[in-house]
Write an enzyme that holds these catalytic residues in place. Structure first.
Site, PDB file in Angstrom:
ATOM      1  N   THR A  32       4.841  -2.781  -7.679  1.00 24.21           N
ATOM      2  CA  THR A  32       4.452  -3.446  -8.913  1.00 24.21           C
ATOM      3  C   THR A  32       2.939  -3.576  -8.966  1.00 24.21           C
ATOM      4  OG1 THR A  32       6.511  -4.684  -9.021  1.00 24.21           O
ATOM      5  CG2 THR A  32       4.627  -5.600 -10.220  1.00 24.21           C
ATOM      6  N   TYR A 186      16.715  -7.765  -6.596  1.00 25.88           N
ATOM      7  CA  TYR A 186      16.869  -7.441  -8.012  1.00 25.88           C
ATOM      8  C   TYR A 186      18.358  -7.373  -8.374  1.00 25.88           C
ATOM      9  CZ  TYR A 186      11.893  -7.135  -8.161  1.00 25.88           C
ATOM     10  OH  TYR A 186      10.562  -7.483  -8.097  1.00 25.88           O
ATOM     11  N   GLY A 319       4.096   2.281   1.116  1.00 23.00           N
ATOM     12  CA  GLY A 319       3.630   1.510  -0.014  1.00 23.00           C
ATOM     13  C   GLY A 319       2.163   1.168   0.056  1.00 23.00           C
ATOM     14  N   ARG A 320       1.823   0.118   0.804  1.00 24.43           N
ATOM     15  CA  ARG A 320       0.473  -0.438   0.773  1.00 24.43           C
ATOM     16  C   ARG A 320      -0.619   0.579   1.098  1.00 24.43           C
ATOM     17  NH1 ARG A 320       2.266  -5.698   4.134  1.00 24.43           N
ATOM     18  NH2 ARG A 320       3.861  -4.187   4.721  1.00 24.43           N
TER      19      ARG A 320
END
Length: 378
Positions: A32, A186, A319-320
């Site tokens: 996100t 989610y 990701g990061r």
């Protein structure tokens, strides 16, 4: 599948994923970033961001709302209006022009939504009326969560259809496929977990009821766009956002057993330090497995390569590292370390800073420019 391993760096080996030929085993994980406009429409800044990272074997986009009830943040992108589809087309065209491949992650917030973060101001929906207790980010700061409304069966049916329609819209927008976000608290995860699904109808109770919604969503999406264009992300045992799964093994084992005949493009699993989610998935899933171990500890090139070399996963999602390394894969090939994230306060702002201004390893260490600043959400 192109499964011959690169003896020196398995991350750089090629891989056949359904209709796609991946030039390496590194998947850019969905993250996100909140750079869409108030109508959930991606703009040129998002096109630049994803195109910069086209060196990944596969990009999985940030979570995209399939409909208004699924919206988590006002500036989160959607796939339920024509303007959103056109906006995403600019993104996918830019990625493809840069030589990349990109899947759209379809993400429904469920109880993680909030009236302040929905364009219609509506109450969030979920399997049961069970609220989170943590504060919710809004454009005006953090606010108290609200109790979601338990979905009717008719609303569940409509939501399944919304996932399928969003998948069709993703292909119209130029995506190479879609990933269903069934992990990390989610909506599909809320149906699977013990504390968020208190239903006594056919969508609750025992294993068969808990897995019914994720199965129906996956079947509907696969029917809409072709199973070989569909991935599914799961996180068995993950306690993020106050999720509780006391014995996830039997639930997910049956879920995978029912989904196996579909022939999905891949299963994307977030590992857990308590529950051996990734190793169980490797045992129970015969198709392509994407492993993610970065939820609880930063992924390094060495740890990512070990997942492939040890056979624990076919692809590794990172990701990061992709936030501060648009050329993460190219750095691996050049033997250059991944650069650390420079300014964490700019993860969720509206401007270029901390988003598209991280340099490649061959451009020097200075950021590309200050960009437009906005107050951080955290």
């Amino acid at each position: 599948m192109d499964n011959a391993m690169n003896g020196t760096q398995p991350l750089l080996d090629t891989y056949r994923l359904g209709r796609l030929h991946l030039p390496n085993r590194v998947v850019m994980a969905p993250m996100t970033r909140l750079r869409a406009d108030r109508d959930g429409v991606p703009g040129d800044l998002m096109a630049d961001y994803y195109a910069q990272r086209a060196g990944a074997g596969l990009i999985v986009s940030e979570g995209i709302a399939p409909d208004v009830p699924g919206q988590q943040f006002l500036v989160e992108p959607g796939l339920y209006t024509q303007a959103q589809v056109r906006g995403w087309r600019r993104v996918t065209d830019a990625v493809h022009a840069a030589g990349g491949r990109i899947f759209a992650q379809i993400m429904h917030a469920g109880r993680g939504g909030h009236p302040a973060n929905r364009p219609d101001g509506g109450t969030p929906v979920a399997p049961s009326a069970v609220s989170r207790t943590d504060l919710v980010h809004t454009l005006d700061g953090k606010v108290e969560p609200v109790t979601p409304r338990a979905m009717t069966v008719a609303e569940i049916t409509a939501t399944v259809a919304a996932y399928a329609e969003a998948a069709r819209s993703a292909l119209l927008a130029g995506f190479d496929g879609v990933e269903i976000h069934g992990a990390n608290g989610y909506l599909p995860h809320q149906f699977l977990a013990d504390n968020t699904n208190l239903r006594t109808d056919s969508y609750g109770g025992g294993v068969a009821g808990r897995i019914r919604f994720p199965v129906e969503v996956t079947e509907a999406v696969a029917d809409a766009v072709g199973a070989d264009r569909v991935g599914l992300r799961l996180s068995p045992g993950n306690s993020q956002f106050e999720m509780v799964e006391r014995d996830p093994g039997p639930v997910y084992r049956e879920l995978l057993r029912q989904l196996a005949p579909l022939g999905l493009a891949y299963l994307h699993v977030t590992d857990d330090p308590v529950h051996p989610a990734l190793d169980e998935a490797r045992r129970d899933w015969t198709g392509t497995l994407v492993g993610n171990t970065g939820e609880h500890a930063p992924t390094t090139p060495e740890s990512a390569a070990a997942l492939i070399a040890e056979g624990r996963a076919d692809l590794v999602s990172v990701g990061r590292a992709f936030i501060s390394n648009p050329d993460a894969v190219e750095r691996v090939a050049a033997g250059v370390p991944w650069a650390p994230i420079r300014e964490k306060d700019f993860h969720y702002t509206s401007g270029a800073r901390g988003y598209v201004d991280y340099p490649r390893h061959d451009e020097g260490a200075e950021p590309r420019g200050e960009g437009l600043l906005a107050a951080p959400l955290t």
